[in-house]
Design an enzyme around this catalytic site. Structure first.
Site, mmCIF file in Angstrom:
data_model
loop_
_atom_site.group_PDB
_atom_site.id
_atom_site.type_symbol
_atom_site.label_atom_id
_atom_site.label_comp_id
_atom_site.label_asym_id
_atom_site.label_seq_id
_atom_site.Cartn_x
_atom_site.Cartn_y
_atom_site.Cartn_z
ATOM 1 N N THR A 1 11.761 -34.850 23.896
ATOM 2 C CA THR A 1 10.407 -35.249 24.271
ATOM 3 C C THR A 1 9.584 -34.041 24.704
ATOM 4 O O THR A 1 8.369 -33.992 24.456
ATOM 5 C CB THR A 1 10.425 -36.323 25.374
ATOM 6 N N GLN B 1 15.425 -36.033 31.324
ATOM 7 C CA GLN B 1 15.462 -34.602 31.021
ATOM 8 C C GLN B 1 15.604 -34.351 29.515
ATOM 9 O O GLN B 1 16.269 -33.407 29.090
ATOM 10 C CB GLN B 1 16.595 -33.926 31.799
ATOM 11 N N SER B 2 14.943 -35.161 28.714
ATOM 12 C CA SER B 2 15.025 -35.018 27.258
ATOM 13 C C SER B 2 14.405 -33.709 26.777
ATOM 14 O O SER B 2 13.242 -33.417 27.049
ATOM 15 C CB SER B 2 14.312 -36.195 26.596
ATOM 16 N N ASN B 3 15.189 -32.930 26.036
ATOM 17 C CA ASN B 3 14.658 -31.753 25.352
ATOM 18 C C ASN B 3 13.754 -32.166 24.204
ATOM 19 O O ASN B 3 12.754 -31.515 23.915
ATOM 20 C CB ASN B 3 15.807 -30.899 24.813
#
Length: 338
Positions: free
Chosen positions: A81, A77-79
């Site tokens: 990327t 859930q990387s913001n």
């Protein structure tokens, strides 16, 4: 200090607004004035966020090198990327994203909603990898770059959070300069700035930027990594490098890096009861959304410090809202009752 020597590719709307958190301040006793600077609303590119501000100083190098593929890494859930994917789409570049299993959390749709969903919609090549959380350089990321080369592409490496990039701290030097300009219009200076820290370059840039007016140690980092010593070391290293780049004119010392370690647990990406309470409180009093991974923890820290009387009476405290709300969908079970 000279930030203007570095080329900047505009990806944001301009200076982000600062507004009072009057109802939250009043609910906490009214002795400390809380404000928010809304970097969560800084761009039209897939909701933006702090990484978009950082990448404004990286993209000129991408274009100068003639790269055709942005290769980056983060958790599922990387913001970060998601913001890389948006910028790649905006510039007509390809994008490969390594999404590692950084969070010890199980939800039926965790890898199908929120940030990762948007990255897929924007056309990124999303590669799920089983490795756990680490803020350092990862073999999976290096392998992804090599795969692009073997396919005849020209990759451009963007590390997690943009933090290990040589130019990764510049955007938040600019944040500090922006705050100073806004303070002139407001007619006062902020006594403290509260910011979430994990990979480190956001706080590092702020430390350098606010060192220019003597407020380096008024930047209060709230650790959300639950591995604070590597985070602290990375903040210091990036800040020292960034200070040299912009010609700050003095050394950055360990005393300049303030990192509060009380709110990062129980683990990276997992909220405590205090984090969930802070998310609900800011939402219900201000209509301002925060997330369980980053901004909920920095909001928890700021609220708790006010309650404990750790900010002197009359202080004006600026909450740096860095984004992160798209990840809320991945934690839907935690909020099934609101």
């Amino acid at each position: 200090m000279n930030l203007k020597q570095f080329p900047r590719h505009s990806l944001t709307f301009g200076p982000t607004p600062i507004h009072p958190l009057s109802r939250l301040s009043e609910s906490l006793g009214g002795k400390v004035e809380l404000y928010a600077k809304r970097d969560d609303c800084n761009s039209g590119l897939a909701f933006g966020g702090n990484k978009t501000r950082k990448l404004e100083y990286v993209i000129p190098d991408v274009l100068a090198q003639g790269a055709d593929t942005l290769v980056s890494i983060g958790g599922i859930q990387s913001n970060h990327t998601r913001q890389v994917a948006a910028i790649a789409a905006h510039l007509g570049l390809k994008c490969v994203l390594v999404q590692e299993n950084w969070v010890n959390y199980s939800d039926a749709v965790y890898d199908r909603v929120g940030n990762i969903q948007m990255s897929r919609i924007m056309g990124a090549d999303v590669r799920l990898v089983s490795e756990g959380f680490d803020i350092g350089i990862r073999p999976s990321w290096e392998e992804a770059m090599e795969s692009v080369r073997k396919a005849g592409g020209k990759p451009y490496p963007i590390p997690a959070g943009c933090s290990e990039h040589p130019l990764g701290g510049l955007g938040y030097v600019g944040f500090a300069e922006e705050v100073r300009e806004q303070e002139a219009g407001l007619g006062f200076r902020f006594d403290y700035i509260v910011v979430c820290s994990v990979t480190g370059s956001t706080q590092a840039g702020m430390v350098v930027g606010f060192a220019a007016d003597g407020r380096a140690d008024r930047v209060i980092g709230i650790d959300a990594s639950a591995k604070p010593e590597p985070t602290r070391a990375q903040i210091l290293r990036i800040a020292r490098h960034t200070a040299e780049l912009v010609g700050l004119g003095r050394d950055i010392t360990e005393a300049d890096v303030v990192l509060d370690t009380r709110y990062g647990g129980p683990e990276y990406g997992l909220p405590s009861a205090g984090t969930l309470e802070a998310i609900r409180l800011s939402a219900r009093l201000e209509g301002m959304m925060t997330d369980p991974v980053y901004e909920g923890k920095s909001m928890q820290g700021m609220i708790d410090m006010v309650r404990r009387g750790e900010f002197p009476q009359g202080s004006k405290v600026l909450f740096a809202h860095l984004g992160g709300v798209p990840a809320l969908n991945a934690y839907s079970f935690l909020f099934k009752d609101g």
